[in-house]
Design a protein around this motif. Structure first.
Motif, PDB file in Angstrom:
ATOM      1  N   LEU A  25      -8.665  -5.102  -5.579  1.00 21.43           N
ATOM      2  CA  LEU A  25      -8.314  -3.757  -5.124  1.00 21.43           C
ATOM      3  C   LEU A  25      -8.409  -2.590  -5.918  1.00 21.43           C
ATOM      4  CD1 LEU A  25      -7.146  -2.350  -2.351  1.00 21.43           C
ATOM      5  CD2 LEU A  25      -4.888  -2.675  -3.392  1.00 21.43           C
ATOM      6  N   ASP A  26      -9.267  -1.549  -5.644  1.00 18.16           N
ATOM      7  CA  ASP A  26      -9.114  -0.302  -6.464  1.00 18.16           C
ATOM      8  C   ASP A  26      -8.296   0.684  -5.619  1.00 18.16           C
ATOM      9  OD1 ASP A  26     -10.454  -1.187  -8.910  1.00 18.16           O
ATOM     10  OD2 ASP A  26     -12.392  -1.221  -7.464  1.00 18.16           O
ATOM     11  N   VAL A  27      -7.047   1.426  -6.346  1.00 21.54           N
ATOM     12  CA  VAL A  27      -6.379   2.321  -5.736  1.00 21.54           C
ATOM     13  C   VAL A  27      -6.837   3.673  -6.378  1.00 21.54           C
ATOM     14  CG1 VAL A  27      -4.270   3.217  -5.028  1.00 21.54           C
ATOM     15  CG2 VAL A  27      -4.446   0.835  -5.323  1.00 21.54           C
ATOM     16  N   ALA A  28      -7.529   4.421  -5.556  1.00 23.46           N
ATOM     17  CA  ALA A  28      -7.866   5.920  -5.784  1.00 23.46           C
ATOM     18  C   ALA A  28      -6.738   7.085  -5.858  1.00 23.46           C
ATOM     19  CB  ALA A  28      -9.061   6.534  -5.196  1.00 23.46           C
ATOM     20  N   ASP A  29      -7.078   8.078  -6.438  1.00 20.98           N
ATOM     21  CA  ASP A  29      -5.892   9.091  -6.730  1.00 20.98           C
ATOM     22  C   ASP A  29      -5.503   9.422  -5.328  1.00 20.98           C
ATOM     23  OD1 ASP A  29      -4.228  10.976  -8.152  1.00 20.98           O
ATOM     24  OD2 ASP A  29      -6.071  12.444  -7.973  1.00 20.98           O
ATOM     25  N   LYS A  30      -4.112   9.738  -5.048  1.00 19.96           N
ATOM     26  CA  LYS A  30      -3.545  10.500  -3.786  1.00 19.96           C
ATOM     27  C   LYS A  30      -3.872   9.331  -2.376  1.00 19.96           C
ATOM     28  CE  LYS A  30      -3.972  15.021  -5.674  1.00 19.96           C
ATOM     29  NZ  LYS A  30      -4.503  16.409  -5.259  1.00 19.96           N
ATOM     30  N   GLU A  31      -4.100   8.274  -2.932  1.00 19.31           N
ATOM     31  CA  GLU A  31      -4.504   7.382  -1.637  1.00 19.31           C
ATOM     32  C   GLU A  31      -3.065   6.976  -0.919  1.00 19.31           C
ATOM     33  OE1 GLU A  31      -8.076   4.686  -0.473  1.00 19.31           O
ATOM     34  OE2 GLU A  31      -7.656   4.183  -2.567  1.00 19.31           O
ATOM     35  N   PHE A  32      -3.280   6.751   0.497  1.00 18.74           N
ATOM     36  CA  PHE A  32      -2.061   6.318   1.208  1.00 18.74           C
ATOM     37  C   PHE A  32      -2.535   5.227   1.813  1.00 18.74           C
ATOM     38  CE2 PHE A  32       1.856   7.773   3.410  1.00 18.74           C
ATOM     39  CZ  PHE A  32       2.369   6.801   3.874  1.00 18.74           C
ATOM     40  N   ILE A  33      -2.290   4.104   1.401  1.00 14.60           N
ATOM     41  CA  ILE A  33      -2.930   2.760   1.746  1.00 14.60           C
ATOM     42  C   ILE A  33      -1.957   1.807   2.659  1.00 14.60           C
ATOM     43  CG2 ILE A  33      -4.086   0.488   1.332  1.00 14.60           C
ATOM     44  CD1 ILE A  33      -5.099   2.188  -1.137  1.00 14.60           C
ATOM     45  N   ILE A  34      -2.178   1.360   3.770  1.00 11.60           N
ATOM     46  CA  ILE A  34      -1.371   0.623   4.677  1.00 11.60           C
ATOM     47  C   ILE A  34      -1.937  -0.802   4.311  1.00 11.60           C
ATOM     48  CG2 ILE A  34      -2.674   1.127   6.748  1.00 11.60           C
ATOM     49  CD1 ILE A  34      -0.167   0.392   8.271  1.00 11.60           C
ATOM     50  N   PHE A  35      -0.706  -1.649   4.367  1.00  7.57           N
ATOM     51  CA  PHE A  35      -1.197  -3.108   4.277  1.00  7.57           C
ATOM     52  C   PHE A  35      -0.540  -3.910   5.575  1.00  7.57           C
ATOM     53  CE2 PHE A  35      -1.739  -2.246  -0.078  1.00  7.57           C
ATOM     54  CZ  PHE A  35      -2.175  -3.081  -0.741  1.00  7.57           C
ATOM     55  N   VAL A  36      -1.408  -4.434   6.158  1.00 12.02           N
ATOM     56  CA  VAL A  36      -0.969  -5.089   7.522  1.00 12.02           C
ATOM     57  C   VAL A  36      -1.619  -6.706   7.468  1.00 12.02           C
ATOM     58  CG1 VAL A  36      -1.100  -3.154   8.821  1.00 12.02           C
ATOM     59  CG2 VAL A  36      -3.002  -4.493   8.761  1.00 12.02           C
ATOM     60  N   GLY A  37      -0.785  -7.542   8.282  1.00 11.56           N
ATOM     61  CA  GLY A  37      -1.060  -8.826   8.315  1.00 11.56           C
ATOM     62  C   GLY A  37       0.011  -9.710   8.646  1.00 11.56           C
ATOM     63  N   PRO A  38       0.058 -11.051   8.983  1.00 10.28           N
ATOM     64  CA  PRO A  38       1.124 -11.705   9.703  1.00 10.28           C
ATOM     65  C   PRO A  38       2.149 -12.184   8.568  1.00 10.28           C
ATOM     66  CG  PRO A  38      -0.894 -13.028   9.381  1.00 10.28           C
ATOM     67  CD  PRO A  38      -1.501 -11.814   9.182  1.00 10.28           C
ATOM     68  N   SER A  39       3.280 -12.522   9.070  1.00 13.51           N
ATOM     69  CA  SER A  39       4.407 -12.759   7.999  1.00 13.51           C
ATOM     70  C   SER A  39       3.830 -13.913   7.261  1.00 13.51           C
ATOM     71  CB  SER A  39       5.546 -13.000   8.577  1.00 13.51           C
ATOM     72  OG  SER A  39       5.936 -12.058   9.400  1.00 13.51           O
ATOM     73  N   LEU A 189       1.461   2.866  -1.490  1.00  9.25           N
ATOM     74  CA  LEU A 189       0.880   1.398  -0.894  1.00  9.25           C
ATOM     75  C   LEU A 189       2.286   1.068   0.072  1.00  9.25           C
ATOM     76  CD1 LEU A 189      -0.273  -0.382  -3.909  1.00  9.25           C
ATOM     77  CD2 LEU A 189      -1.438   1.074  -2.621  1.00  9.25           C
ATOM     78  N   PHE A 190       1.835   0.981   1.377  1.00  6.45           N
ATOM     79  CA  PHE A 190       2.756   0.892   2.490  1.00  6.45           C
ATOM     80  C   PHE A 190       2.718  -0.388   3.287  1.00  6.45           C
ATOM     81  CE2 PHE A 190       4.728   1.864   6.624  1.00  6.45           C
ATOM     82  CZ  PHE A 190       5.691   2.826   6.328  1.00  6.45           C
ATOM     83  N   ILE A 191       3.625  -1.291   3.472  1.00  5.97           N
ATOM     84  CA  ILE A 191       3.601  -2.354   4.230  1.00  5.97           C
ATOM     85  C   ILE A 191       3.997  -1.915   5.623  1.00  5.97           C
ATOM     86  CG2 ILE A 191       4.343  -4.744   4.556  1.00  5.97           C
ATOM     87  CD1 ILE A 191       4.249  -5.259   1.928  1.00  5.97           C
ATOM     88  N   SER A 192       3.469  -2.423   6.588  1.00  8.13           N
ATOM     89  CA  SER A 192       4.051  -2.075   7.922  1.00  8.13           C
ATOM     90  C   SER A 192       3.312  -2.900   9.099  1.00  8.13           C
ATOM     91  CB  SER A 192       3.810  -0.676   8.438  1.00  8.13           C
ATOM     92  OG  SER A 192       4.013  -0.573   9.747  1.00  8.13           O
ATOM     93  N   HIS A 193       4.057  -3.331  10.201  1.00 12.13           N
ATOM     94  CA  HIS A 193       3.255  -4.266  11.105  1.00 12.13           C
ATOM     95  C   HIS A 193       2.937  -3.129  12.460  1.00 12.13           C
ATOM     96  CE1 HIS A 193       5.286  -7.667   9.518  1.00 12.13           C
ATOM     97  NE2 HIS A 193       4.480  -8.197   9.706  1.00 12.13           N
ATOM     98  N   ASP A 194       3.293  -1.915  12.062  1.00 15.82           N
ATOM     99  CA  ASP A 194       3.116  -0.605  13.360  1.00 15.82           C
ATOM    100  C   ASP A 194       2.044   0.194  12.948  1.00 15.82           C
ATOM    101  OD1 ASP A 194       3.107   0.734  15.338  1.00 15.82           O
ATOM    102  OD2 ASP A 194       5.091   1.287  15.175  1.00 15.82           O
ATOM    103  N   LEU A 195       0.649  -0.294  13.172  1.00 17.67           N
ATOM    104  CA  LEU A 195      -0.350   0.532  13.065  1.00 17.67           C
ATOM    105  C   LEU A 195      -0.384   1.926  13.743  1.00 17.67           C
ATOM    106  CD1 LEU A 195      -3.612  -1.596  13.226  1.00 17.67           C
ATOM    107  CD2 LEU A 195      -2.885  -0.293  11.189  1.00 17.67           C
TER     108      LEU A 195
END
Length: 257
Positions: A25-39, A189-195
């Motif tokens: 993974l490459d994270v760019a400047d000012k990115e707001f990335i959401i991580f989703v996936g099953p538990s 970098l934000f983990i959520s189950h709610d898109l």
């Protein structure tokens, strides 16, 4: 924000379980990335490795061109916010927010200025003299975010920070994070189950399953044409009214910042 990359990162526990497999993974400047996936898919483990709270079994975490695998968490310039409110109950909101700065021996005048600025951004100005027990769940979470942001980290990791909150407060917290992302330039970098909660705010979505990235792209691309069955089910669960209004809401959000 500094550049951040994960190269072929793996996490294998002593019992042989592979929690994260060949993660890139490459994270760019000012990115707001959401991580989703099953538990159990490796989302939290991946972000904990970035923060230094989990050891990387193999591969490299690179920040500003330097391999950071063995660097202590406090020296990575990364902050984390969890779903539980880890505040010091005997301290006021002001002192909770100032705690990290005091550890760094920042001058008192500078601490006061930074706390007041964070309080203004996160709408905590009237709560600075209160103890955590006098705050609502949403207020306590805002204090946690303020305490994380006040040291001006290069990256903020938010591991399901809104799970225990009601829907209205969830939306408020996510908007506050976006405001920090825009005003401070902090990557998130934000983990959520709610898109539906974060659809209008994030720049990219990462879908994980069994320790790997199985799908990623711009939120709208993923939303309109999901390739993975898990992603399809996640999107199908969103109320139709939310899907219908999301485009117009996104424009409104951008207009009002």
């Amino acid at each position: 924000m500094a550049s951040l990359s994960l190269k072929n990162v793996c996490k294998v526990y002593p019992n042989g379980f592979e929690a994260v497999k060949d993660f890139n993974l490459d994270v760019a400047d000012k990115e707001f990335i959401i991580f989703v996936g099953p538990s159990g898919c490796g989302k939290s483990t991946t972000l904990r490795m970035i923060a230094g709270l989990e050891e990387i079994s193999s591969g490299d975490l690179i920040i500003d061109g330097k391999v950071m695998n063995d660097v202590e968490p406090k020296d990575r310039d990364i902050a984390m916010v969890f779903q539980n409110y880890a505040l010091y109950p005997h301290m006021t909101v002001f002192d909770n927010m100032a705690f990290g700065l005091k550890l760094r021996k920042v001058p008192k005048d500078e601490i006061k200025a930074k706390v007041e600025e964070a309080a203004r951004i996160l709408d905590l100005e009237k709560l600075l003299d209160r103890k955590p027990k006098a705050l609502s769940g949403g207020q306590r979470q805002r204090v946690m975010i303020a305490a994380a942001m006040i040291c001006e980290p290069k990256l903020l990791i938010a591991d399901e920070p809104t799970t225990a909150l009601d829907v209205t407060v969830q939306a408020q917290i996510v908007k506050l994070l976006k405001r920090i992302n825009q005003k401070k330039g902090t990557a998130i970098l934000f983990i959520s189950h709610d898109l539906s909660l974060v659809r209008r705010l994030c720049s990219r979505v990462i879908v994980m399953k069994d320790g790997r990235i199985v799908e990623q792209g711009a939120m709208e691309d993923i939303f309109e044409n999901p390739q993975q069955e898990y992603t399809q089910k996640l999107i199908a669960a969103i109320p139709r009214c939310v899907k219908k209004n999301s485009g117009r809401s996104a424009k409104t959000e951008e207009a009002h910042g």
